[in-house]
Design a protein around this motif. Sequence first.
Motif, PDB file in Angstrom:
ATOM      1  N   GLU A 141       0.827  -1.206   0.000  1.00  0.00           N
ATOM      2  CA  GLU A 141       0.000   0.000   0.000  1.00  0.00           C
ATOM      3  C   GLU A 141       0.865   1.261   0.000  1.00  0.00           C
ATOM      4  O   GLU A 141       0.417   2.333  -0.441  1.00  0.00           O
ATOM      5  N   THR A 144       1.424   1.718  -3.767  1.00  0.00           N
ATOM      6  CA  THR A 144       0.233   2.153  -4.499  1.00  0.00           C
ATOM      7  C   THR A 144      -0.144   3.585  -4.136  1.00  0.00           C
ATOM      8  O   THR A 144      -0.572   4.355  -5.009  1.00  0.00           O
ATOM      9  N   ARG A 148      -0.377   6.581  -6.975  1.00  0.00           N
ATOM     10  CA  ARG A 148      -1.561   7.416  -7.185  1.00  0.00           C
ATOM     11  C   ARG A 148      -1.211   8.901  -7.107  1.00  0.00           C
ATOM     12  O   ARG A 148      -1.643   9.709  -7.936  1.00  0.00           O
ATOM     13  N   TRP A 226       1.954  -7.488 -11.058  1.00  0.00           N
ATOM     14  CA  TRP A 226       1.158  -6.726 -10.075  1.00  0.00           C
ATOM     15  C   TRP A 226       1.422  -5.234 -10.222  1.00  0.00           C
ATOM     16  O   TRP A 226       0.474  -4.433 -10.246  1.00  0.00           O
ATOM     17  N   GLN A 230      -1.139  -1.791 -11.456  1.00  0.00           N
ATOM     18  CA  GLN A 230      -1.418  -0.661 -10.574  1.00  0.00           C
ATOM     19  C   GLN A 230      -1.279   0.699 -11.248  1.00  0.00           C
ATOM     20  O   GLN A 230      -1.604   1.720 -10.642  1.00  0.00           O
ATOM     21  N   THR A 231      -0.795   0.731 -12.486  1.00  0.00           N
ATOM     22  CA  THR A 231      -0.490   2.027 -13.077  1.00  0.00           C
ATOM     23  C   THR A 231      -0.595   1.988 -14.592  1.00  0.00           C
ATOM     24  O   THR A 231      -0.413   0.945 -15.221  1.00  0.00           O
TER      25      THR A 231
END
Length: 370
Positions: A141, A144, A148, A226, A230-231
């Motif tokens: 996390e 991530t 973001r 993974w 995420q992007t």
Amino acid sequence: MTRSKTGPVLTASDYQHLARELVDADVWDFIEGGAESERTLRANVSAFDRLRLRPRVMTDVSTVDTAVSLFGAGHRTPIGVGPTAYHRLVNPEGEVATARGASAVGALFVVSVFASRSLEDIAAASDGRLWLHLYWFRRREVMTGLIRRAEDAGYTALVLTVDAPRIGRRWRDMRNGFAIGGDVAAVNIDAAVMALTHHSDVGHSAIADHAAQSFDAAVTWADLAWLRSQTRLPIVLKGILTAEDAALAVEHGADGVVVSNHGGRQLDGAVASLEALPEVVDAVAGAIPVLFDGGVRRGTDALVALALGARMVLLGRPPLWGLAAGGADGVEGLLRTTTDELAHAMALAGRPRLADLDRSVLRARPGGEL
């Protein structure tokens, strides 16, 4: 122009000497030091001495173009700022000043995950030529959340360091019991995650202790799927030194690689970055761009790396010298000087465009090889 007591600062080594006078001794060791006996640190610089340039003449070099494009974004110079942590250790404005200096010359700035200014403040000071650097944390996390924020702030690529499942044994830091002190911190990460970086213990490096607690040493190539999920940003892998890993990077969907041995700060005795560059370039065979860092101290060094197939050259320690010596102006001056040296060398080599640089520019010294 930045000046020292002895006159104008004209070269990267001038910035280095001036910065040395201004930076605390333990911080200087943190910046300048390498792993163990620092053989790889020295090899990164000395590797350039084994190559010579083959200049061509009677070529129109009235205009020299150093512009380069990566992932659809243009940069006025192929010399960028590589990811280094905690810029506020050498200047109160930290990465905000670095961003202003890099933007003034149209250079890429790869912002460290351990930046000491917020991602948003750095972006506000930049012209948008920003990538975010990451380590692979056990707490995903953390990654991530940073991704973001970087996307929202306009960063245009991610650079994942892949050569640090644990931090190298940096004897200078261990002897100093080096820790991040005062009001300097990795402000983009929760303080609880970074707590060990502030704990000084002679014989130990707080940086290494924190990495042992926080970095995921079990990551494999399969985990890149993974990160990709995420992007939407390009993912560049930093720390590639072999053809085998370069091929795996392409196979697993990396958008680029950086040939790097972490500035000689990880595995002492590892191959110099310049020595590894040709085999990595050959292995990717043009499928993805290859970037380079390690030992570049002048424009002619950058020319050599570009001639061996690098698309861009990243500087680690030198921008910190500029930052310490003169803040944003020092970073700008350092990058402008190195780019001007590159353009000058390109003109004298008879290669006015980056596309004109290839291995025919180079010759190994007797007994060596490209």
